[in-house]
Scaffold this motif. Structure first.
Motif, PDB file in Angstrom:
ATOM      1  N   LEU A  62     -58.893 -18.673  50.128  1.00 17.17           N
ATOM      2  CA  LEU A  62     -58.900 -19.539  48.959  1.00 17.17           C
ATOM      3  C   LEU A  62     -59.372 -20.939  49.347  1.00 17.17           C
ATOM      4  N   SER A  63     -60.163 -21.543  48.478  1.00 20.29           N
ATOM      5  CA  SER A  63     -60.620 -22.910  48.730  1.00 20.29           C
ATOM      6  C   SER A  63     -59.486 -23.887  48.468  1.00 20.29           C
ATOM      7  N   GLN A  64     -59.633 -25.109  48.942  1.00 19.59           N
ATOM      8  CA  GLN A  64     -58.613 -26.119  48.703  1.00 19.59           C
ATOM      9  C   GLN A  64     -58.478 -26.400  47.208  1.00 19.59           C
ATOM     10  N   ASN A  65     -59.579 -26.306  46.489  1.00 23.27           N
ATOM     11  CA  ASN A  65     -59.540 -26.519  45.042  1.00 23.27           C
ATOM     12  C   ASN A  65     -58.744 -25.411  44.344  1.00 23.27           C
ATOM     13  N   GLN A  66     -58.946 -24.170  44.783  1.00 25.91           N
ATOM     14  CA  GLN A  66     -58.190 -23.054  44.219  1.00 25.91           C
ATOM     15  C   GLN A  66     -56.696 -23.214  44.492  1.00 25.91           C
ATOM     16  N   ILE A  67     -56.370 -23.626  45.715  1.00 28.23           N
ATOM     17  CA  ILE A  67     -54.967 -23.840  46.074  1.00 28.23           C
ATOM     18  C   ILE A  67     -54.390 -24.981  45.248  1.00 28.23           C
ATOM     19  N   GLY A  68     -55.187 -26.023  45.023  1.00 24.25           N
ATOM     20  CA  GLY A  68     -54.750 -27.142  44.188  1.00 24.25           C
ATOM     21  C   GLY A  68     -54.424 -26.694  42.776  1.00 24.25           C
ATOM     22  N   ASN A  69     -55.222 -25.801  42.232  1.00 18.86           N
ATOM     23  CA  ASN A  69     -54.965 -25.275  40.883  1.00 18.86           C
ATOM     24  C   ASN A  69     -53.655 -24.484  40.848  1.00 18.86           C
ATOM     25  N   ILE A  70     -53.397 -23.726  41.905  1.00 15.22           N
ATOM     26  CA  ILE A  70     -52.147 -22.967  41.995  1.00 15.22           C
ATOM     27  C   ILE A  70     -50.959 -23.923  42.063  1.00 15.22           C
ATOM     28  N   VAL A  71     -51.108 -24.963  42.854  1.00 11.97           N
ATOM     29  CA  VAL A  71     -50.043 -25.969  42.971  1.00 11.97           C
ATOM     30  C   VAL A  71     -49.752 -26.599  41.614  1.00 11.97           C
ATOM     31  N   ASP A  72     -50.798 -27.014  40.926  1.00  8.19           N
ATOM     32  CA  ASP A  72     -50.609 -27.664  39.621  1.00  8.19           C
ATOM     33  C   ASP A  72     -49.944 -26.728  38.618  1.00  8.19           C
ATOM     34  N   SER A  73     -50.323 -25.462  38.652  1.00 12.75           N
ATOM     35  CA  SER A  73     -49.754 -24.487  37.728  1.00 12.75           C
ATOM     36  C   SER A  73     -48.262 -24.322  37.956  1.00 12.75           C
ATOM     37  N   GLN A  74     -47.844 -24.185  39.217  1.00 12.33           N
ATOM     38  CA  GLN A  74     -46.433 -23.980  39.518  1.00 12.33           C
ATOM     39  C   GLN A  74     -45.609 -25.256  39.333  1.00 12.33           C
ATOM     40  N   LEU A  75     -46.206 -26.406  39.589  1.00 15.84           N
ATOM     41  CA  LEU A  75     -45.499 -27.660  39.318  1.00 15.84           C
ATOM     42  C   LEU A  75     -45.228 -27.790  37.821  1.00 15.84           C
ATOM     43  N   LYS A  76     -46.199 -27.361  37.008  1.00 17.90           N
ATOM     44  CA  LYS A  76     -46.032 -27.424  35.558  1.00 17.90           C
ATOM     45  C   LYS A  76     -44.935 -26.480  35.095  1.00 17.90           C
ATOM     46  N   VAL A  77     -44.943 -25.252  35.604  1.00 15.25           N
ATOM     47  CA  VAL A  77     -43.932 -24.258  35.219  1.00 15.25           C
ATOM     48  C   VAL A  77     -42.532 -24.759  35.552  1.00 15.25           C
ATOM     49  N   ASN A  78     -42.409 -25.483  36.677  1.00 15.26           N
ATOM     50  CA  ASN A  78     -41.103 -25.962  37.123  1.00 15.26           C
ATOM     51  C   ASN A  78     -40.801 -27.392  36.682  1.00 15.26           C
ATOM     52  N   ASN A  79     -41.616 -27.891  35.724  1.00 21.05           N
ATOM     53  CA  ASN A  79     -41.395 -29.207  35.123  1.00 21.05           C
ATOM     54  C   ASN A  79     -41.379 -30.328  36.165  1.00 21.05           C
ATOM     55  N   LEU A  80     -42.292 -30.226  37.132  1.00 16.62           N
ATOM     56  CA  LEU A  80     -42.361 -31.221  38.195  1.00 16.62           C
ATOM     57  C   LEU A  80     -43.645 -32.044  38.161  1.00 16.62           C
ATOM     58  N   THR A  81     -44.499 -31.786  37.191  1.00 13.70           N
ATOM     59  CA  THR A  81     -45.800 -32.452  37.140  1.00 13.70           C
ATOM     60  C   THR A  81     -45.678 -33.968  37.145  1.00 13.70           C
ATOM     61  N   ASN A  82     -44.711 -34.496  36.396  1.00 19.51           N
ATOM     62  CA  ASN A  82     -44.557 -35.943  36.289  1.00 19.51           C
ATOM     63  C   ASN A  82     -43.595 -36.526  37.309  1.00 19.51           C
ATOM     64  N   ILE A  83     -43.108 -35.673  38.217  1.00 19.23           N
ATOM     65  CA  ILE A  83     -42.172 -36.138  39.247  1.00 19.23           C
ATOM     66  C   ILE A  83     -42.839 -36.154  40.619  1.00 19.23           C
ATOM     67  N   ILE A  84     -43.556 -35.093  40.942  1.00 15.40           N
ATOM     68  CA  ILE A  84     -44.267 -35.031  42.225  1.00 15.40           C
ATOM     69  C   ILE A  84     -45.475 -35.959  42.154  1.00 15.40           C
TER      70      ILE A  84
END
Length: 326
Positions: free
Chosen positions: A221-243
């Motif tokens: 996986l590219s770093q961009n693909q991994i970044g998208n995965i990170v953003d998706s899981q941060l959103k699911v766990n309501n951490l987007t505005n905290i991390i």
């Protein structure tokens, strides 16, 4: 006729032996429970630690292993720690393999006090997953206040003692993971809406998604693909505005390292990551039920409407200012 019977008997015996050899030995049956005891414990502390761990695991007898400064150097220094042969070790663990059930960790109070000051149970679990541990119960305790690194080094050593040496690159990535996640939790400990469980659930979900999208490590996986995965899981766990951005970058770099370690190539990695995420959610049902309700389509639509209103407001101001000069 007699020769034919002898030959047939020999062939049958060989076939039986071949089937027996081909049949895998269940890890839980071949793995002997091990108590890893810190070398700095006094005689009384050692006895108390052993009793505490065996009681928590419900075991009468276990093998013993002493964790020394050299153990810390071997397993923890490659990831950036600076232990020496003279380093003290107090935190201890009991490692028990199971046939299924994923990775479970219990931090056991010593004389009714939790002396593990830094590493959380879920951080231990995520690190064990990255290191290549599957289906195991880990009991952690310490007779004195300590961060808990010695216990984790002991877990790795316990597998080696049982002839199941874990991959060094994965252990390195696991230790980087502990450092990263414990650091992020320390930085956010006083923030409303943040818990260590959210972060570890997100990371377990990221690992599962990486294993899925990479076809169990067959594709990089590219770093961009991994970044998208990170953003998706941060959103699911309501951490987007905290991390924050720096912490997000740390997580991405960590996952890149986990991918490079070869951890994703394990046939069990995805399933173990899923079990870990499910278990974390089950351990805090009210928290994750609340997070789930926050992520409904209705709430997302409401937030989008609020954002659209803000955008429209500032656009109207910009248009009014522009009109003044026309």
């Amino acid at each position: 006729m007699k020769k034919w019977l002898i030959t047939l008997t020999a062939v049958a015996a060989l076939a039986t032996a071949a089937v027996a050899a081909a049949k895998p030995v269940r890890a839980a049956e071949s793995f002997q429970p091990v108590a890893t005891l810190g070398t700095s414990l006094t005689t009384d502390q050692k006895s108390g630690t052993l009793s505490t761990l065996k009681g928590a695991a419900g075991l009468d007898t276990v093998n013993e292993l002493t964790v020394t400064g050299d153990t810390l150097v071997k397993y923890l220094n490659p990831s950036g720690s600076s232990f020496t042969s003279a380093s003290g070790v107090w935190s201890s663990a009991l490692v028990q393999k199971t046939s299924d059930g994923g990775i479970n960790v219990k931090i056991v109070p010593y004389n009714n006090v939790n002396n593990i000051t830094t590493i959380t149970a879920d951080q231990y679990r995520n690190a064990a997953l990255t290191a290549g541990v599957t289906n195991a119960n880990l009991y952690i305790t310490s007779a004195v206040k300590i961060d808990g690194s010695g216990a984790l080094a002991g877990v790795y050593a316990a597998f080696a003692q049982n002839g199941q040496t874990l991959n060094a690159s994965q252990i390195d990535a696991a230790q980087s993971e502990v450092n990263t996640l414990s650091g992020i939790t320390a930085e956010n400990k006083d923030k409303d809406g943040y818990t260590d469980k959210q972060l570890n659930n997100a990371v377990a979900g990221m690992k599962k998604d990486m294993a899925s999208q990479s076809n169990s490590g067959e594709q990089t996986l590219s770093q961009n693909q991994i970044g998208n995965i990170v953003d998706s899981q941060l959103k699911v766990n309501n951490l987007t505005n905290i991390i924050n951005n720096n912490q997000r970058t740390q997580i991405i770099n960590l996952l890149v390292k986990i991918q490079s370690s070869g951890a994703l190539k394990s046939s069990d990695f995805k399933a173990q990551a899923q079990k870990l995420a499910t278990s974390i959610q089950d351990s805090a049902k009210s928290l994750f039920s609340k997070l789930s309700s926050l992520n409904t389509q209705e709430n997302r639509n409401f937030l989008q409407k609020v954002w659209d209103s803000i955008v429209s407001f500032f656009k109207a101001i910009a248009d009014w200012v522009t009109g003044l000069f026309n």
